[in-house]
Design a protein around this motif. Sequence first.
Motif, mmCIF file in Angstrom:
data_model
loop_
_atom_site.group_PDB
_atom_site.id
_atom_site.type_symbol
_atom_site.label_atom_id
_atom_site.label_comp_id
_atom_site.label_asym_id
_atom_site.label_seq_id
_atom_site.Cartn_x
_atom_site.Cartn_y
_atom_site.Cartn_z
ATOM 1 N N PHE A 15 -151.765 60.418 -49.453
ATOM 2 C CA PHE A 15 -150.920 61.337 -50.184
ATOM 3 C C PHE A 15 -150.988 62.433 -49.223
ATOM 4 N N CYS A 20 -144.694 66.188 -51.049
ATOM 5 C CA CYS A 20 -144.761 66.210 -52.797
ATOM 6 C C CYS A 20 -143.788 67.121 -53.253
ATOM 7 N N GLN A 21 -143.184 66.509 -54.241
ATOM 8 C CA GLN A 21 -141.990 67.484 -54.675
ATOM 9 C C GLN A 21 -142.470 67.602 -56.427
ATOM 10 N N HIS A 22 -143.718 67.405 -56.810
ATOM 11 C CA HIS A 22 -144.103 67.797 -57.906
ATOM 12 C C HIS A 22 -143.338 67.275 -59.103
ATOM 13 N N ALA A 24 -144.533 64.650 -60.783
ATOM 14 C CA ALA A 24 -145.299 64.165 -61.519
ATOM 15 C C ALA A 24 -145.154 62.746 -62.241
ATOM 16 N N GLU A 25 -144.216 62.010 -61.520
ATOM 17 C CA GLU A 25 -144.091 60.646 -61.751
ATOM 18 C C GLU A 25 -145.392 59.971 -61.983
ATOM 19 N N PRO A 64 -140.562 60.012 -55.834
ATOM 20 C CA PRO A 64 -139.417 60.241 -55.088
ATOM 21 C C PRO A 64 -139.560 60.567 -53.894
ATOM 22 N N SER A 65 -140.766 61.251 -53.411
ATOM 23 C CA SER A 65 -140.753 62.084 -52.002
ATOM 24 C C SER A 65 -141.220 61.162 -51.100
ATOM 25 N N ALA A 67 -144.483 60.992 -50.974
ATOM 26 C CA ALA A 67 -145.807 61.652 -50.543
ATOM 27 C C ALA A 67 -146.970 60.655 -50.675
ATOM 28 N N LEU A 68 -146.661 59.672 -51.674
ATOM 29 C CA LEU A 68 -147.755 58.777 -51.893
ATOM 30 C C LEU A 68 -147.346 57.412 -51.259
HETATM 31 S S1 SF4 Z 1 -144.825 61.091 -57.900
HETATM 32 FE FE1 SF4 Z 1 -144.923 61.897 -55.713
HETATM 33 S S2 SF4 Z 1 -143.704 63.672 -55.609
HETATM 34 FE FE2 SF4 Z 1 -144.310 63.354 -57.720
HETATM 35 S S3 SF4 Z 1 -146.005 64.581 -58.188
HETATM 36 FE FE3 SF4 Z 1 -146.629 62.449 -57.602
HETATM 37 S S4 SF4 Z 1 -146.933 62.350 -55.194
HETATM 38 FE FE4 SF4 Z 1 -145.753 64.226 -55.835
#
Ligand code: SF4
Length: 73
Positions: A15, A20-22, A24-25, A64-65, A67-68
């Motif tokens: 991560f 991260c775009q927050h 929350a997916e 979507p970003s 980040a993960l």
């Molecule tokens: S799905 Fe990805 S972009 Fe969205 S909160 Fe989780 S880590 Fe961040």
Amino acid sequence: MTRKYYTGPIIGVSFDADVCQHAAECVRGMPEVFNVSRRPWIDPGVADTPELAQKLRNVIGRCPSGALCVEER
Ligand code: SF4
């Protein structure tokens, strides 16, 4: 920036908070792994069967970003 790694029994998760775009997916998709009121907030340890590991891969795939990321062993 800094990518953090969380190891699990079948797959790990990494991560990057700067990306991260927050959206929350992750939290919606698998709250037992992604729980922002816990530290560490990512615990791949609960994905301890092939089915749960695959579900985790799918949830990470919806981030979507970017980040993960899935960290295969
Ligand atoms: S799905 Fe990805 S972009 Fe969205 S909160 Fe989780 S880590 Fe961040």
